[in-house]
Design a protein around this motif. Structure first.
Motif, PDB file in Angstrom:
ATOM      1  N   ASP A  57      -3.662   0.227 -12.074  1.00 45.98           N
ATOM      2  CA  ASP A  57      -3.813   1.099 -10.896  1.00 45.98           C
ATOM      3  C   ASP A  57      -4.824   0.506  -9.913  1.00 45.98           C
ATOM      4  O   ASP A  57      -4.612   0.527  -8.699  1.00 45.98           O
ATOM      5  CB  ASP A  57      -4.275   2.498 -11.310  1.00 45.98           C
ATOM      6  CG  ASP A  57      -3.191   3.300 -12.001  1.00 45.98           C
ATOM      7  OD1 ASP A  57      -2.001   2.891 -11.964  1.00 45.98           O
ATOM      8  OD2 ASP A  57      -3.533   4.342 -12.601  1.00 45.98           O
ATOM      9  N   GLU A  80      -3.359  -2.473  -8.030  1.00 52.87           N
ATOM     10  CA  GLU A  80      -2.407  -2.012  -7.016  1.00 52.87           C
ATOM     11  C   GLU A  80      -3.141  -1.490  -5.779  1.00 52.87           C
ATOM     12  O   GLU A  80      -2.749  -1.766  -4.646  1.00 52.87           O
ATOM     13  CB  GLU A  80      -1.494  -0.930  -7.588  1.00 52.87           C
ATOM     14  CG  GLU A  80      -0.459  -1.467  -8.545  1.00 52.87           C
ATOM     15  CD  GLU A  80       0.366  -0.372  -9.189  1.00 52.87           C
ATOM     16  OE1 GLU A  80       0.361   0.778  -8.693  1.00 52.87           O
ATOM     17  OE2 GLU A  80       1.027  -0.674 -10.197  1.00 52.87           O
ATOM     18  N   GLU A  81      -4.218  -0.757  -6.017  1.00 53.93           N
ATOM     19  CA  GLU A  81      -4.978  -0.235  -4.881  1.00 53.93           C
ATOM     20  C   GLU A  81      -5.656  -1.358  -4.109  1.00 53.93           C
ATOM     21  O   GLU A  81      -5.702  -1.340  -2.872  1.00 53.93           O
ATOM     22  CB  GLU A  81      -6.009   0.801  -5.342  1.00 53.93           C
ATOM     23  CG  GLU A  81      -6.708   1.418  -4.170  1.00 53.93           C
ATOM     24  CD  GLU A  81      -7.137   2.842  -4.398  1.00 53.93           C
ATOM     25  OE1 GLU A  81      -8.157   3.213  -3.818  1.00 53.93           O
ATOM     26  OE2 GLU A  81      -6.458   3.567  -5.131  1.00 53.93           O
ATOM     27  N   GLU A  82      -6.204  -2.328  -4.820  1.00 53.70           N
ATOM     28  CA  GLU A  82      -6.803  -3.480  -4.131  1.00 53.70           C
ATOM     29  C   GLU A  82      -5.764  -4.191  -3.274  1.00 53.70           C
ATOM     30  O   GLU A  82      -6.055  -4.592  -2.144  1.00 53.70           O
ATOM     31  CB  GLU A  82      -7.386  -4.471  -5.142  1.00 53.70           C
ATOM     32  CG  GLU A  82      -8.712  -4.074  -5.689  1.00 53.70           C
ATOM     33  CD  GLU A  82      -9.304  -5.114  -6.604  1.00 53.70           C
ATOM     34  OE1 GLU A  82     -10.528  -5.092  -6.771  1.00 53.70           O
ATOM     35  OE2 GLU A  82      -8.560  -5.957  -7.154  1.00 53.70           O
ATOM     36  N   GLU A  83      -4.568  -4.358  -3.805  1.00 56.03           N
ATOM     37  CA  GLU A  83      -3.525  -5.048  -3.047  1.00 56.03           C
ATOM     38  C   GLU A  83      -3.114  -4.248  -1.820  1.00 56.03           C
ATOM     39  O   GLU A  83      -2.844  -4.824  -0.767  1.00 56.03           O
ATOM     40  CB  GLU A  83      -2.330  -5.341  -3.959  1.00 56.03           C
ATOM     41  CG  GLU A  83      -2.681  -6.413  -4.986  1.00 56.03           C
ATOM     42  CD  GLU A  83      -1.718  -6.507  -6.149  1.00 56.03           C
ATOM     43  OE1 GLU A  83      -0.725  -5.750  -6.198  1.00 56.03           O
ATOM     44  OE2 GLU A  83      -1.985  -7.335  -7.044  1.00 56.03           O
ATOM     45  N   ARG A  84      -3.122  -2.951  -1.952  1.00 55.94           N
ATOM     46  CA  ARG A  84      -2.727  -2.092  -0.831  1.00 55.94           C
ATOM     47  C   ARG A  84      -3.823  -2.003   0.227  1.00 55.94           C
ATOM     48  O   ARG A  84      -3.545  -2.043   1.428  1.00 55.94           O
ATOM     49  CB  ARG A  84      -2.384  -0.697  -1.371  1.00 55.94           C
ATOM     50  CG  ARG A  84      -1.833   0.257  -0.348  1.00 55.94           C
ATOM     51  CD  ARG A  84      -1.344   1.550  -0.983  1.00 55.94           C
ATOM     52  NE  ARG A  84      -2.339   2.213  -1.820  1.00 55.94           N
ATOM     53  CZ  ARG A  84      -3.329   2.982  -1.370  1.00 55.94           C
ATOM     54  NH1 ARG A  84      -3.471   3.171  -0.071  1.00 55.94           N
ATOM     55  NH2 ARG A  84      -4.180   3.555  -2.187  1.00 55.94           N
ATOM     56  N   LEU A  85      -5.088  -1.907  -0.199  1.00 51.50           N
ATOM     57  CA  LEU A  85      -6.182  -1.692   0.746  1.00 51.50           C
ATOM     58  C   LEU A  85      -6.953  -2.958   1.106  1.00 51.50           C
ATOM     59  O   LEU A  85      -7.277  -3.181   2.271  1.00 51.50           O
ATOM     60  CB  LEU A  85      -7.184  -0.673   0.165  1.00 51.50           C
ATOM     61  CG  LEU A  85      -6.673   0.730  -0.082  1.00 51.50           C
ATOM     62  CD1 LEU A  85      -7.751   1.563  -0.761  1.00 51.50           C
ATOM     63  CD2 LEU A  85      -6.220   1.376   1.208  1.00 51.50           C
ATOM     64  N   PRO A 118      -4.984  -6.569   3.016  1.00 49.75           N
ATOM     65  CA  PRO A 118      -4.853  -6.613   4.486  1.00 49.75           C
ATOM     66  C   PRO A 118      -6.196  -6.837   5.188  1.00 49.75           C
ATOM     67  O   PRO A 118      -6.260  -7.556   6.188  1.00 49.75           O
ATOM     68  CB  PRO A 118      -4.274  -5.239   4.836  1.00 49.75           C
ATOM     69  CG  PRO A 118      -3.629  -4.757   3.596  1.00 49.75           C
ATOM     70  CD  PRO A 118      -4.431  -5.329   2.468  1.00 49.75           C
TER      71      PRO A 118
END
Length: 161
Positions: A68, A71-76, A79
């Motif tokens: 989890d 995934e959050e690191e990749e999403r936030l 970018p």
């Protein structure tokens, strides 16, 4: 949800604190199990079987938490890293690559933990996993989560000259 770079940094660092607490718990269980095994007993006691079950459950919980978190690191974070400076793309690519390696390592180690009942091998796998994740977080904090890198303004406050 639009978060500022500093809010993203703080959110990721807060998750790291939670992960460290889980790692400490996993480390503690593995060391207690190892200590009991190294006490010279030739047969596992009932309490050892409970510790083995606790260890496996804690490792699975850590896996879910780490997935989890990544995934959050990749999403936030990715970018933000891409946009931060001329090296941003390289930083983002390095983090994405690290995550691929981390997922593979995590899955391989967890598979060994799931099926292993040999206490020395099991505790060694878990303690290696704990060391690996701690090192990855230290590296990430140094290279991707610096307040000088992820900041809300573009003004550099250090001396340039």
């Amino acid at each position: 949800m639009d978060l500022t770079p500093s809010a993203i940094r703080e959110r990721i660092l807060a998750q790291h604190a939670v992960l460290r607490a889980r790692l400490d718990g996993l480390d503690d269980i593995a060391r207690r199990l190892r200590h009991g095994e190294s006490a010279g007993r030739s047969v596992l006691e009932a309490s050892d079987h409970v510790l083995i079950a606790d260890l496996k459950r804690a490792a699975e919980e850590l896996r879910a938490l780490l997935l989890d978190h990544m995934e959050e690191e990749e999403r936030l974070l990715l970018p933000e890293l891409r946009a931060v400076d001329a090296f941003g793309e390289a930083r983002a690519d390095a983090l994405a690559s690290e995550h691929i390696t981390q997922r593979q390592t995590l899955d391989a180690v967890l598979e060994g933990i799931r099926r292993d009942e040999d206490v020395p091998r099991l505790t060694t796998r878990v303690l290696e996993l704990v060391r690996h994740v701690r090192a990855d977080m230290r590296n990430e904090e140094a290279n991707h989560l610096s307040p000088n890198l992820l900041k809300d303004d573009i003004i550099t406050t250090g001396f340039i000259g």
